[in-house]
Write an enzyme that holds these catalytic residues in place. Structure first.
Site, PDB file in Angstrom:
ATOM      1  N   ASP A  58     131.966  46.212 -25.291  1.00  0.00           N
ATOM      2  CA  ASP A  58     131.382  47.212 -26.182  1.00  0.00           C
ATOM      3  C   ASP A  58     129.984  46.838 -26.640  1.00  0.00           C
ATOM      4  OD1 ASP A  58     133.710  48.611 -26.030  1.00  0.00           O
ATOM      5  OD2 ASP A  58     134.026  48.734 -28.193  1.00  0.00           O
ATOM      6  N   ASP A  59     129.216  47.896 -26.917  1.00  0.00           N
ATOM      7  CA  ASP A  59     127.872  47.829 -27.525  1.00  0.00           C
ATOM      8  C   ASP A  59     126.785  47.497 -26.501  1.00  0.00           C
ATOM      9  OD1 ASP A  59     129.333  48.377 -29.759  1.00  0.00           O
ATOM     10  OD2 ASP A  59     129.007  46.455 -30.735  1.00  0.00           O
ATOM     11  N   HIS A 202     133.043  41.752 -27.160  1.00  0.00           N
ATOM     12  CA  HIS A 202     131.650  42.099 -27.500  1.00  0.00           C
ATOM     13  C   HIS A 202     130.729  40.969 -27.026  1.00  0.00           C
ATOM     14  CE1 HIS A 202     133.767  44.737 -30.339  1.00  0.00           C
ATOM     15  NE2 HIS A 202     132.661  45.445 -30.416  1.00  0.00           N
TER      16      HIS A 202
HETATM   17 ZN   LIG Z   1     130.858  49.139 -31.012  1.00  0.00          ZN
END
Ligand SMILES: [Zn+2]
Length: 243
Positions: A58-59, A202
């Site tokens: 994610d991100d 992440h």
């Molecule tokens: Zn996020």
């Protein structure tokens, strides 16, 4: 009033307070529930007996994050799913394209990564649509969506469905606040995976150093346990209905 009646009223007040507290607790939990949402479909894990897991990041994207992850996935021939933020794609042009070129799958993680609760339908629509344009421009053709912080209530899921997207959560999330050493961080993930798991890591920002360092250990550990790592789309294709 006699004592019996007063006791009765007190009892009603006490029971009402408990009911209200329970209702508040449930409402508080619903937006962050991984496998349940009030409207629309959500997937957090797939039912299968096969040793198959999906790896999701994610991100970002950030150039350093993409470098770090590609360096580990590439040599192992593993494809994963990256939920990208629209404004990060604009800030770092070419990174989404790099992921696609390396055989990975992209998903929509909204444009601004703000909390998507209590906003207008127009806000949700713009968050999804602006990112959708960027993803398509990068060559992506999937319909996978992940809400920022995993949080959603009613408005966002309605818009996700209207936009033709599918909400993908996870059942195994890294715990960097609990495991600050890469080996322990990786082992914690390896201890919790099951066939059909969707893993969330992440790796994109500077403060994600432990996750980046743990990634090769997670990948080697999965291989040692006999797990095949695939994208979310492949996991959906190769398994039964979600749980
Ligand atoms: Zn996020």
């Amino acid at each position: 009033m006699n004592t019996v009646r007063i006791r009765g009223i007190r009892k009603i007040i006490a029971v009402s307070a408990i009911v209200l507290l329970l209702a508040a607790a449930v409402l508080w939990q619903i937006p962050k529930a991984r496998c349940f949402q009030l409207v629309g479909e959500v997937t957090c894990r797939l039912k299968t007996d096969a040793k198959l897991v999906a790896l999701t990041f994610d991100d970002g994207p950030t150039p350093e994050g993409v470098d770090a992850v590609l360096a580990e996935l590439g040599p192992r021939g593993i494809s994963a799913t990256f939920f990208l933020i629209g404004n990060r794609m604009e800030k770092f042009p070419g990174q989404a394209e790099r992921l696609i070129a390396a055989g990975h799958e992209l998903g929509n993680h909204t444009y601004s990564h703000e909390r998507n609760i209590g906003r207008s339908q127009d806000f949700y629509a713009a968050e999804i649509a602006r990112t959708d344009v960027l993803l398509k421009r990068a060559g992506s053709d999937t319909n996978l969506f992940r809400p920022p912080f995993g949080k959603r209530l009613i408005g966002l899921p309605l818009e996700v469905e209207r936009a033709g997207y599918r909400t993908i959560m996870w059942d195994v999330e890294e715990q960097p606040e609990k495991f600050t050493e890469p080996g322990a961080f990786a082992q914690d993930i390896l201890d919790r995976i099951r066939p059909g798991s969707i893993i969330l890591i992440h790796p994109m920002y500077r403060h994600n150093q432990v996750a980046r360092a743990a990634l090769p250990m997670v990948l080697d550990g999965l291989a040692a346990q006999g797990y095949e790592v695939v994208t979310v789309s492949e996991l959906l294709e190769r398994t039964g209905p979600g749980s």
